[in-house]
Design an enzyme around this catalytic site. Sequence first.
Site, PDB file in Angstrom:
ATOM      1  N   ARG A  30       0.829  -1.207   0.000  1.00 26.46           N
ATOM      2  CA  ARG A  30       0.000   0.000   0.000  1.00 26.46           C
ATOM      3  C   ARG A  30       0.865   1.259   0.000  1.00 26.46           C
ATOM      4  NH1 ARG A  30      -5.133  -1.681   0.381  1.00 26.46           N
ATOM      5  NH2 ARG A  30      -5.394  -3.655   1.511  1.00 26.46           N
ATOM      6  N   ASP A  31       0.416   2.236  -0.785  1.00 27.79           N
ATOM      7  CA  ASP A  31       1.112   3.522  -0.829  1.00 27.79           C
ATOM      8  C   ASP A  31       0.962   4.218   0.529  1.00 27.79           C
ATOM      9  OD1 ASP A  31       1.970   5.554  -3.426  1.00 27.79           O
ATOM     10  OD2 ASP A  31       1.569   6.475  -1.467  1.00 27.79           O
ATOM     11  N   ILE A  32       2.038   4.818   0.990  1.00 22.06           N
ATOM     12  CA  ILE A  32       2.036   5.476   2.308  1.00 22.06           C
ATOM     13  C   ILE A  32       1.164   6.737   2.307  1.00 22.06           C
ATOM     14  CG2 ILE A  32       4.037   7.028   1.998  1.00 22.06           C
ATOM     15  CD1 ILE A  32       5.049   5.987   4.751  1.00 22.06           C
ATOM     16  N   ASN A  88       4.688   6.276 -13.867  1.00 26.68           N
ATOM     17  CA  ASN A  88       5.288   7.588 -14.089  1.00 26.68           C
ATOM     18  C   ASN A  88       6.746   7.409 -14.503  1.00 26.68           C
ATOM     19  OD1 ASN A  88       2.930   8.928 -13.217  1.00 26.68           O
ATOM     20  ND2 ASN A  88       3.556   8.760 -11.085  1.00 26.68           N
ATOM     21  N   GLU A  96       8.818  10.089  -8.584  1.00 24.79           N
ATOM     22  CA  GLU A  96       9.544  10.515  -7.372  1.00 24.79           C
ATOM     23  C   GLU A  96      10.562   9.474  -6.948  1.00 24.79           C
ATOM     24  OE1 GLU A  96       6.878  11.280  -4.112  1.00 24.79           O
ATOM     25  OE2 GLU A  96       5.610  12.543  -5.375  1.00 24.79           O
ATOM     26  N   HIS A 101       7.825   1.124 -10.879  1.00 18.68           N
ATOM     27  CA  HIS A 101       6.618   0.714 -10.151  1.00 18.68           C
ATOM     28  C   HIS A 101       5.366   1.146 -10.907  1.00 18.68           C
ATOM     29  CE1 HIS A 101       7.720   4.771  -8.771  1.00 18.68           C
ATOM     30  NE2 HIS A 101       6.425   4.987  -8.613  1.00 18.68           N
TER      31      HIS A 101
HETATM   32  P1  5GP Z   1       6.014   8.074  -8.135  1.00 18.00           P
HETATM   33  O1  5GP Z   1       5.692   9.535  -8.036  1.00 18.00           O
HETATM   34  O2  5GP Z   1       7.499   7.816  -8.069  1.00 18.00           O
HETATM   35  O3  5GP Z   1       5.348   7.415  -9.298  1.00 18.00           O
HETATM   36  O4  5GP Z   1       5.347   7.410  -6.874  1.00 18.00           O
HETATM   37  C1  5GP Z   1       6.010   7.159  -5.682  1.00 18.00           C
HETATM   38  C2  5GP Z   1       4.961   6.764  -4.664  1.00 18.00           C
HETATM   39  O5  5GP Z   1       5.637   6.163  -3.568  1.00 18.00           O
HETATM   40  C3  5GP Z   1       4.158   7.939  -4.091  1.00 18.00           C
HETATM   41  O6  5GP Z   1       2.768   7.742  -4.342  1.00 18.00           O
HETATM   42  C4  5GP Z   1       4.483   7.917  -2.601  1.00 18.00           C
HETATM   43  O7  5GP Z   1       3.377   8.223  -1.785  1.00 18.00           O
HETATM   44  C5  5GP Z   1       4.973   6.477  -2.383  1.00 18.00           C
HETATM   45  N1  5GP Z   1       5.932   6.334  -1.299  1.00 18.00           N
HETATM   46  C6  5GP Z   1       7.023   7.117  -1.085  1.00 18.00           C
HETATM   47  N2  5GP Z   1       7.699   6.687   0.002  1.00 18.00           N
HETATM   48  C7  5GP Z   1       7.021   5.598   0.476  1.00 18.00           C
HETATM   49  C8  5GP Z   1       7.244   4.722   1.572  1.00 18.00           C
HETATM   50  O8  5GP Z   1       8.193   4.858   2.345  1.00 18.00           O
HETATM   51  N3  5GP Z   1       6.347   3.717   1.741  1.00 18.00           N
HETATM   52  C9  5GP Z   1       5.275   3.543   0.907  1.00 18.00           C
HETATM   53  N4  5GP Z   1       4.469   2.520   1.183  1.00 18.00           N
HETATM   54  N5  5GP Z   1       5.044   4.357  -0.145  1.00 18.00           N
HETATM   55  C10 5GP Z   1       5.906   5.370  -0.357  1.00 18.00           C
END
Ligand code: 5GP
Length: 115
Positions: A30-32, A88, A96, A101
Amino acid sequence: MEKKNIFSKIICREISADILYQDDLITAFRDINPKAPTHILIVTNTLIPTNNDVTENDETTLGRFFIVAAKIARKENIDKTGYRLIVNCNHHGGQEIYHFHMHLLGGKPLGPIII
Ligand code: 5GP
């Protein structure tokens, strides 16, 4: 030794996350910071930084993303109502975490993609 990113640490359980699925190729948790009632990340177990780094060798892994996404969607009971899968890539794509993913989002109408 190469520094582990946050997803690599989750995969090897160095830091905690709500892990829903793990096999030899991918992990889902799950996303945090959920952007929808269901927001799950599916990640590669080995480091592929971005979609630009994907090769023919990753076909099985990438195929598995969609199979597992469908299984999780059924488990989360959002398969019938629907969901969105997002990858992304790099700065303009809003990436980010530089560890390949896929976002699985659902649980409410998501509307059109807003740019
Ligand atoms: P991106 O913007 O790279 O596609 O998405 C990165 C995602 O990772 C974001 O939705 C963010 O909330 C999630 N995320 C970042 N750090 C953590 C973490 O430590 N644990 C979890 N479960 N999700 C994370």
